[in-house]
Design a protein around this motif. Structure first.
Motif, PDB file in Angstrom:
ATOM      1  N   VAL A 186       0.825  -1.208   0.000  1.00  0.00           N
ATOM      2  CA  VAL A 186       0.000   0.000   0.000  1.00  0.00           C
ATOM      3  C   VAL A 186       0.862   1.263   0.000  1.00  0.00           C
ATOM      4  CG1 VAL A 186      -1.629   1.325   1.397  1.00  0.00           C
ATOM      5  CG2 VAL A 186      -1.974  -1.127   1.064  1.00  0.00           C
ATOM      6  N   ARG A 187       1.948   1.211   0.822  1.00  0.00           N
ATOM      7  CA  ARG A 187       2.803   2.390   0.933  1.00  0.00           C
ATOM      8  C   ARG A 187       3.409   2.758  -0.423  1.00  0.00           C
ATOM      9  NH1 ARG A 187       7.830   3.122   1.515  1.00  0.00           N
ATOM     10  NH2 ARG A 187       8.205   0.890   1.532  1.00  0.00           N
ATOM     11  N   GLU A 188       3.882   1.726  -1.138  1.00  0.00           N
ATOM     12  CA  GLU A 188       4.482   1.991  -2.455  1.00  0.00           C
ATOM     13  C   GLU A 188       3.455   2.533  -3.445  1.00  0.00           C
ATOM     14  OE1 GLU A 188       7.812  -1.215  -3.422  1.00  0.00           O
ATOM     15  OE2 GLU A 188       6.161  -2.045  -2.235  1.00  0.00           O
ATOM     16  N   LEU A 189       2.233   1.992  -3.352  1.00  0.00           N
ATOM     17  CA  LEU A 189       1.173   2.487  -4.236  1.00  0.00           C
ATOM     18  C   LEU A 189       0.898   3.957  -4.002  1.00  0.00           C
ATOM     19  CD1 LEU A 189      -1.637  -0.224  -4.375  1.00  0.00           C
ATOM     20  CD2 LEU A 189      -0.325   0.689  -6.277  1.00  0.00           C
ATOM     21  N   LEU A 190       0.791   4.315  -2.714  1.00  0.00           N
ATOM     22  CA  LEU A 190       0.521   5.713  -2.382  1.00  0.00           C
ATOM     23  C   LEU A 190       1.660   6.606  -2.846  1.00  0.00           C
ATOM     24  CD1 LEU A 190      -1.112   5.348   1.141  1.00  0.00           C
ATOM     25  CD2 LEU A 190      -2.196   6.199  -0.937  1.00  0.00           C
ATOM     26  N   GLU A 191       2.884   6.107  -2.664  1.00  0.00           N
ATOM     27  CA  GLU A 191       4.063   6.865  -3.089  1.00  0.00           C
ATOM     28  C   GLU A 191       4.025   7.084  -4.608  1.00  0.00           C
ATOM     29  OE1 GLU A 191       8.777   6.036  -2.931  1.00  0.00           O
ATOM     30  OE2 GLU A 191       7.571   5.247  -1.266  1.00  0.00           O
ATOM     31  N   LEU A 192       3.605   6.020  -5.295  1.00  0.00           N
ATOM     32  CA  LEU A 192       3.528   6.057  -6.756  1.00  0.00           C
ATOM     33  C   LEU A 192       2.637   7.193  -7.241  1.00  0.00           C
ATOM     34  CD1 LEU A 192       4.430   4.276  -9.205  1.00  0.00           C
ATOM     35  CD2 LEU A 192       2.245   3.115  -9.019  1.00  0.00           C
ATOM     36  N   VAL A 193       1.524   7.421  -6.526  1.00  0.00           N
ATOM     37  CA  VAL A 193       0.602   8.470  -6.959  1.00  0.00           C
ATOM     38  C   VAL A 193       0.842   9.780  -6.208  1.00  0.00           C
ATOM     39  CG1 VAL A 193      -1.178   6.865  -7.705  1.00  0.00           C
ATOM     40  CG2 VAL A 193      -1.212   7.718  -5.359  1.00  0.00           C
ATOM     41  N   GLY A 194       1.965   9.827  -5.456  1.00  0.00           N
ATOM     42  CA  GLY A 194       2.352  11.089  -4.839  1.00  0.00           C
ATOM     43  C   GLY A 194       1.586  11.439  -3.577  1.00  0.00           C
ATOM     44  N   LEU A 195       1.142  10.427  -2.824  1.00  0.00           N
ATOM     45  CA  LEU A 195       0.466  10.705  -1.560  1.00  0.00           C
ATOM     46  C   LEU A 195       1.303  10.148  -0.408  1.00  0.00           C
ATOM     47  CD1 LEU A 195      -3.251   9.789  -2.405  1.00  0.00           C
ATOM     48  CD2 LEU A 195      -2.298  12.063  -2.116  1.00  0.00           C
ATOM     49  N   PRO A 196       1.329  10.845   0.740  1.00  0.00           N
ATOM     50  CA  PRO A 196       2.075  10.335   1.892  1.00  0.00           C
ATOM     51  C   PRO A 196       1.464   9.020   2.396  1.00  0.00           C
ATOM     52  CG  PRO A 196       1.000  12.439   2.402  1.00  0.00           C
ATOM     53  CD  PRO A 196       0.685  12.137   0.992  1.00  0.00           C
TER      54      PRO A 196
ATOM     55  N   ARG B 125      -6.327  10.528  -7.123  1.00  0.00           N
ATOM     56  CA  ARG B 125      -5.044   9.819  -7.027  1.00  0.00           C
ATOM     57  C   ARG B 125      -5.242   8.437  -6.422  1.00  0.00           C
ATOM     58  NH1 ARG B 125      -0.303  13.237  -6.713  1.00  0.00           N
ATOM     59  NH2 ARG B 125      -0.938  15.293  -7.426  1.00  0.00           N
ATOM     60  N   VAL B 126      -6.074   8.376  -5.371  1.00  0.00           N
ATOM     61  CA  VAL B 126      -6.344   7.079  -4.746  1.00  0.00           C
ATOM     62  C   VAL B 126      -7.020   6.150  -5.756  1.00  0.00           C
ATOM     63  CG1 VAL B 126      -7.666   5.896  -2.964  1.00  0.00           C
ATOM     64  CG2 VAL B 126      -6.474   8.011  -2.419  1.00  0.00           C
ATOM     65  N   ALA B 127      -7.971   6.706  -6.521  1.00  0.00           N
ATOM     66  CA  ALA B 127      -8.654   5.893  -7.525  1.00  0.00           C
ATOM     67  C   ALA B 127      -7.652   5.357  -8.548  1.00  0.00           C
ATOM     68  CB  ALA B 127      -9.739   6.715  -8.219  1.00  0.00           C
ATOM     69  N   ILE B 128      -6.673   6.192  -8.897  1.00  0.00           N
ATOM     70  CA  ILE B 128      -5.646   5.737  -9.839  1.00  0.00           C
ATOM     71  C   ILE B 128      -4.776   4.660  -9.188  1.00  0.00           C
ATOM     72  CG2 ILE B 128      -3.577   6.456 -11.133  1.00  0.00           C
ATOM     73  CD1 ILE B 128      -4.998   9.199 -11.500  1.00  0.00           C
ATOM     74  N   ALA B 129      -4.396   4.892  -7.922  1.00  0.00           N
ATOM     75  CA  ALA B 129      -3.591   3.905  -7.204  1.00  0.00           C
ATOM     76  C   ALA B 129      -4.312   2.567  -7.140  1.00  0.00           C
ATOM     77  CB  ALA B 129      -3.286   4.405  -5.793  1.00  0.00           C
ATOM     78  N   ARG B 130      -5.614   2.628  -6.893  1.00  0.00           N
ATOM     79  CA  ARG B 130      -6.392   1.401  -6.788  1.00  0.00           C
ATOM     80  C   ARG B 130      -6.420   0.664  -8.126  1.00  0.00           C
ATOM     81  NH1 ARG B 130     -12.562   1.965  -5.257  1.00  0.00           N
ATOM     82  NH2 ARG B 130     -12.414   3.102  -7.202  1.00  0.00           N
ATOM     83  N   ALA B 131      -6.544   1.448  -9.210  1.00  0.00           N
ATOM     84  CA  ALA B 131      -6.551   0.824 -10.529  1.00  0.00           C
ATOM     85  C   ALA B 131      -5.191   0.205 -10.831  1.00  0.00           C
ATOM     86  CB  ALA B 131      -6.917   1.866 -11.591  1.00  0.00           C
ATOM     87  N   LEU B 132      -4.118   0.886 -10.394  1.00  0.00           N
ATOM     88  CA  LEU B 132      -2.775   0.388 -10.678  1.00  0.00           C
ATOM     89  C   LEU B 132      -2.409  -0.825  -9.816  1.00  0.00           C
ATOM     90  CD1 LEU B 132      -0.783   3.738 -11.040  1.00  0.00           C
ATOM     91  CD2 LEU B 132      -1.594   2.221 -12.861  1.00  0.00           C
ATOM     92  N   ALA B 133      -3.148  -0.994  -8.711  1.00  0.00           N
ATOM     93  CA  ALA B 133      -2.820  -2.065  -7.768  1.00  0.00           C
ATOM     94  C   ALA B 133      -2.822  -3.432  -8.436  1.00  0.00           C
ATOM     95  CB  ALA B 133      -3.806  -2.056  -6.598  1.00  0.00           C
ATOM     96  N   VAL B 134      -3.668  -3.650  -9.403  1.00  0.00           N
ATOM     97  CA  VAL B 134      -3.750  -4.968 -10.044  1.00  0.00           C
ATOM     98  C   VAL B 134      -2.738  -5.093 -11.189  1.00  0.00           C
ATOM     99  CG1 VAL B 134      -6.170  -5.224  -9.455  1.00  0.00           C
ATOM    100  CG2 VAL B 134      -5.552  -4.246 -11.651  1.00  0.00           C
ATOM    101  N   ASN B 135      -1.963  -4.033 -11.409  1.00  0.00           N
ATOM    102  CA  ASN B 135      -0.990  -4.004 -12.505  1.00  0.00           C
ATOM    103  C   ASN B 135      -1.666  -4.222 -13.859  1.00  0.00           C
ATOM    104  OD1 ASN B 135       1.439  -3.694 -13.745  1.00  0.00           O
ATOM    105  ND2 ASN B 135       2.129  -5.806 -13.387  1.00  0.00           N
ATOM    106  N   PRO B 136      -2.559  -3.315 -14.241  1.00  0.00           N
ATOM    107  CA  PRO B 136      -3.312  -3.516 -15.478  1.00  0.00           C
ATOM    108  C   PRO B 136      -2.451  -3.261 -16.713  1.00  0.00           C
ATOM    109  CG  PRO B 136      -3.792  -1.358 -14.583  1.00  0.00           C
ATOM    110  CD  PRO B 136      -2.870  -2.029 -13.602  1.00  0.00           C
ATOM    111  N   ALA B 137      -2.819  -3.916 -17.802  1.00  0.00           N
ATOM    112  CA  ALA B 137      -2.155  -3.645 -19.077  1.00  0.00           C
ATOM    113  C   ALA B 137      -2.745  -2.392 -19.703  1.00  0.00           C
ATOM    114  CB  ALA B 137      -2.343  -4.833 -20.011  1.00  0.00           C
ATOM    115  N   LEU B 138      -4.024  -2.174 -19.433  1.00  0.00           N
ATOM    116  CA  LEU B 138      -4.712  -1.014 -20.019  1.00  0.00           C
ATOM    117  C   LEU B 138      -5.496  -0.294 -18.934  1.00  0.00           C
ATOM    118  CD1 LEU B 138      -5.782   0.657 -22.454  1.00  0.00           C
ATOM    119  CD2 LEU B 138      -7.563  -1.069 -22.728  1.00  0.00           C
ATOM    120  N   LEU B 139      -5.323   1.037 -18.867  1.00  0.00           N
ATOM    121  CA  LEU B 139      -6.055   1.846 -17.915  1.00  0.00           C
ATOM    122  C   LEU B 139      -7.001   2.751 -18.691  1.00  0.00           C
ATOM    123  CD1 LEU B 139      -6.375   2.629 -14.926  1.00  0.00           C
ATOM    124  CD2 LEU B 139      -4.579   4.325 -15.257  1.00  0.00           C
ATOM    125  N   ILE B 140      -8.292   2.556 -18.461  1.00  0.00           N
ATOM    126  CA  ILE B 140      -9.273   3.405 -19.136  1.00  0.00           C
ATOM    127  C   ILE B 140      -9.611   4.558 -18.207  1.00  0.00           C
ATOM    128  CG2 ILE B 140     -11.602   3.529 -20.076  1.00  0.00           C
ATOM    129  CD1 ILE B 140     -11.363   0.624 -20.837  1.00  0.00           C
TER     130      ILE B 140
END
Lengths: 318, 591
Positions: free
Chosen positions: B458-468, B486-501
């Motif tokens: 979770v920490r890395e995900l938050l860091e990825l989207v620029g949140l403490p 940003r959280v919504a983007i982090a959540r989408a990235l959490a599954v490591n998607p090939a395509l982000l709509i």
């Protein structure tokens, strides 16, 4: 055209529902304990001649569906036979009582609406102010007060102590009917008015926060127009549904009030007839109340079409 | 042009606002706003959400929400409006001052036809036929020439039509001053510019004054004489429109200009304004912008700088204006997006759409009808590619997204997807479950992570989207709109998607926040190699994030190509029309 088609569909559905309802009502005879002829004999002495007459009159030797058909063809001509208990025409018994009950139900609804619409609007607009608190508390009281207690209170205060209103019966003629039914109508209206006030208050709270209310004020429209065309018309739709339910409910459900005020109404008749196992009367009453509920609901749906343009015009017309 | 000869000649009005403050009890919301509007003048109040611009407008019309009170002075032709009883204000509203609001669908009474809405503001003395004729004339004045429209209900009209009807209703009593609160924000881009130019034409023809409230600097620049920039309940800069565009004199105005994406060029780096808008109550006795200002010094924290005149009609509330004026006006660097980079071929496709079509059946009181949302469209999205999908409401862009996500079944055609598809929606306020902490939402998403991807927490995900990382403990209610997105983007990235709509991911965000989210999406695409399908109506936004652009019109692709090329040299007339409706950008002059 589309609206006619809609009404046509609703009417067809209504006929199907009524047919189903009538079948259930007729089935009461077969479902009741004891043999049909025993039930239909009532308190009369059981002689072979009388039993033969009853068997012939009710076609008891024919199959169930044929019996139903005979009963139904009579019923649509408002002929429900005679009471097993008093041998009176069922239609005669009900007719008189229906008049009293229907008048009471409509009167009660009118009183409820007359109280609930201004009170609900006011409470909604003055949310949280003393006026709103008084109305909300009053509505809570009216909902929680048992009908018989309220009836007795009204009778004592306005009938006995002040002697403003009669305490018994429905009187003769429409004017006297209305005079006699005032206290019962108020007792009947208390609960439904409280329900309506709460509903209306909630919808007013919702409507007052809408942009179109601010925009109406921004254009300098008169308060009268804002209250009626903007506030009331947009918040009154749930009231229609409630009115339909209240009206249908008071037809068979005003027993306690009828008893308290010594009124010969449908509710008390239903109880008596069920106790006496007077099946022809019960059948007729069940069919009558059921049909009223269905018709009132249809009227409510039609009223929606008249009042709410969103129902009248489908969105796809844009 | 419509015939206006019979309209009463308006004696335009002087509006003078002095030290207008608005508060909720003792809590200030707007502080000491002062400005004047001369007859026929157009003033623009610009600000992001929470700046107090709408409250200021409401206060002038005497229409503050219950519980709020205004102090100070609002004088209309010398007559004080503050404290005047409702009865007297009612006589002024509509006739002298009228207010037009943002959402065309909620502004009109759904129970009344367009004609009835206009007619109710016309004099009662008119006969039935005269009233009808007047209604049709008023509709024609706002560009509705079809008389049948008068008998339509708001829900039967498009947003643009509703806004025109509302405009006719607001002007029915021929006011001298029209306050328009974000009148075009809820409309499609092409309709937006139409409605805006209609408003300008009406203003000129009637000679009325206009107070325009907007969050969009482009709207301000293309319509106004003078602009007031509001921030956290205070005016931070007042300037002639051209001067503000060329030489902003407050760090906040300058930041807004920098953050505003351009349809003409792609910024090398999208710079937003860090932090979030404070409430007016929290910045008493100091510069309102100090906490987010990179030029702030001690003196900014000790006293609220007054609005100081720095030029002809130009004033700034920055105490350090003289020191920093040289750096305020630096154009951000742009990068070339018309050439090679966009034309790179992608060897592997993550999504291939072939001959996709979707029909919807509508049922109402009338017979059921079939409408086609999407005709046969084909699209291939390469690995690591960023594709923009541009279209207006009803073009079928959301239908395409829903088909790709498997939320709806296409009627025709095939979709082949290699990997996982995720989505970021428009509204960050409803896309997160309010009862879960951010950490819970992200951990839940991580359990669905594509097997074989590098493990993250979770920490890395938050860091990825620029949140403490402390944000993991918070619930969505404690986050601003940009942070939620940003959280919504982090959540989408959490599954490591090939395509982000991304379906209009920044449409609900303020400009300064928009830039940060766009920059984040750009990084996701460039650094993580996630393919993007970016759906938007905003051409400037799409230029910043995408390499390839597809223009969707009435369910069909009408133009396709490298984003920069399509936007610089559009070939299809619909694309040209969309580009023409993009308003003047102030940054052109210094870009």
């Amino acid at each position: 055209m589309s609206i006619l088609a809609f009404i046509g569909r609703r009417l067809a559905a209504m006929v199907v529902l009524l047919a189903l309802l009538s079948l259930l009502c007729f089935g009461l005879l077969g479902l009741s304990p004891g043999s049909p002829e025993q039930l239909l004999l009532g308190t009369r002495p059981s002689t072979p001649e009388l039993r033969a007459t009853i068997r012939a009159e009710f076609h008891l030797d024919e199959p169930f569906l044929m019996q139903y058909w005979h009963w139904l063809t009579d019923a649509v001509r408002f002929d429900f036979g005679v009471s097993a208990h008093t041998q009176q025409e069922v239609t005669a018994i009900i007719g008189e009582r229906f008049h009293v009950t229907a008048l009471l139900a409509v009167y009660g609804l009118v009183v409820a609406l007359l109280v609930a619409i201004p009170a609900g609007l006011y409470a909604g607009v003055k949310q949280g102010k003393p006026g709103d608190q008084v109305i909300t508390f009053g509505a809570l009281l009216a909902i929680s007060a048992p009908a018989f207690a309220l009836s007795v209170l009204l009778l004592y205060v306005f009938g006995v102590a002040l002697n403003w209103f009669p305490v018994f019966g429905a009187g003769e003629g429409l004017a006297e009917n209305i005079y006699h039914l005032t206290l019962p109508a108020i007792a009947l209206a208390a609960g439904s008015a409280a329900l309506m006030i709460r509903q209306l208050r909630a919808s007013v709270l919702d409507v007052t926060n809408q942009d179109f209310m601010t925009f109406a004020r921004a254009r300098g429209l008169s308060p009268a127009r804002i209250w009626t065309v903007y506030l009331l018309r947009n918040s009154c739709l749930p009231m229609l549904t409630i009115s339909g339910l209240v009206l249908a409910g008071s037809l068979a459900g005003a027993v306690i009030i009828e008893q308290s005020f010594g009124l010969a109404g449908l509710g008390s008749q239903l109880i008596t007839s069920v106790q006496q196992l007077d099946i022809p009367v019960v059948q007729a009453l069940a069919l009558l109340t059921g049909a009223t509920v269905i018709i009132v609901n249809l009227l409510v749906d039609l009223a929606y079409i008249v009042i709410d343009p969103r129902v009248r015009h489908p969105r796809s017309a844009a | 042009m419509t015939d206006l000869s019979t309209a009463p000649v308006s004696t335009a009005t002087d509006l003078c606002v002095e030290n207008l403050s608005i508060g909720l009890g003792s809590r200030p919301l707007v502080r000491d706003v002062s400005f004047t509007i001369k007859p026929g003048e157009t003033i623009c109040l610009v600000g992001e959400s929470g700046s107090g611009k709408s409250l200021t407008a409401r206060a002038i019309a005497g229409l503050l929400p219950a519980g709020l009170s205004a102090t100070g002075s609002v004088r209309l032709d010398g007559r004080e409006l503050i404290g005047r009883p409702e009865r007297e204000l009612r006589g002024l509203r509509g006739r002298r001052v009228s207010l037009l609001m943002q959402d065309p669908f909620t502004m009109l009474n759904p129970m009344l036809t367009a004609g009835a809405t206009i007619a109710e503001s016309l004099p009662r003395s008119l006969s039935r036929t005269a009233k009808r004729a007047e209604v049709l004339r008023r509709l024609a004045e706002v560009g509705i020439t079809d008389p049948a429209a008068a008998d339509r209900y708001p829900f039967q009209l498009s947003g643009g039509m509703c806004q025109r009807v509302a405009m006719a209703a607001a002007l029915a009593k021929d006011p001298d001053l029209l306050i328009a609160d974000e009148p075009t924000t809820a409309l499609d881009a092409s309709v937006q510019s139409e409605v805006l130019s209609l408003l300008m034409r009406l203003r000129d023809a009637r000679g009325m004054s206009l107070l325009l409230i907007t969050h969009d600097l482009r709207v301000a620049f293309s319509t106004c004489d003078r602009v007031l920039v509001m921030y956290a309940g205070s005016v931070v800069e007042e300037a002639p429109a051209a001067a503000l565009a060329a030489t902003p004199a407050h760090p906040y105005s300058a930041g807004l200009l920098t953050a505003m994406p351009s349809v003409h060029a792609r910024r090398a780096k999208l710079v937003g304004i860090p932090g979030r808008v404070p409430s007016a109550a929290d910045v008493a006795g100091r510069c309102v912008f100090e906490a987010r200002c990179r030029h702030a010094v001690e003196e900014c924290r000790t006293a609220a700088p007054p609005l100081v005149r720095i030029g002809e009609g130009h004033a700034s509330a920055c105490a350090r204006y003289e020191d920093i004026r040289a750096v305020l006006n630096v154009a951000p660097p742009v990068e070339n997006d018309t050439g090679v980079a966009a034309a790179t071929t992608h060897e592997k496709a993550v999504a291939v759409v072939t001959g996709l079509g979707k029909d919807y059946r509508t049922r109402g009181l009338r017979k059921s009808a079939t409408s086609t949302a999407l005709h046969e469209v084909s699209l291939s999205i390469g690995a690591g590619e960023s594709v923009g999908l541009v279209g207006e409401s009803g073009s079928g862009k959301s239908t395409l997204a829903r088909c790709l996500l498997g939320l709806t079944k296409p009627t025709r055609g095939t979709i082949a997807i290699d990997g996982v598809v995720q989505c970021v929606f428009q509204d960050p306020y409803t896309s997160l479950n309010p009862s879960h902490t951010i950490g819970f939402a992200l951990r839940e998403a991580l359990t669905k992570r594509v097997p074989g991807s590098d493990p993250v927490d979770v920490r890395e995900l938050l860091e990825l989207v620029g949140l403490p990382s402390a944000y993991a403990e918070r619930r969505p209610v404690a986050l601003s709109g940009g942070e939620r997105q940003r959280v919504a983007i982090a959540r989408a990235l959490a599954v490591n998607p090939a395509l982000l709509i991304c379906d209009e991911p920044v449409a609900a965000l303020d400009v300064s926040v928009q830039a940060q989210v766009l920059e984040l999406l750009r990084r996701v695409n460039r650094e993580l190699g996630t393919s993007l399908l970016f759906i938007t109506h905003d051409l400037a936004v799409v230029r910043q994030v995408t390499d390839r652009l597809v223009v969707l019109y009435k369910g069909r692709f009408v133009e396709e190509g490298p984003t920069g090329q399509v936007l610089d040299k559009p070939t299809h007339e619909y694309t040209q029309m969309l580009l023409n409706s993009v308003l003047f950008e102030g940054t052109e002059s210094n870009a």
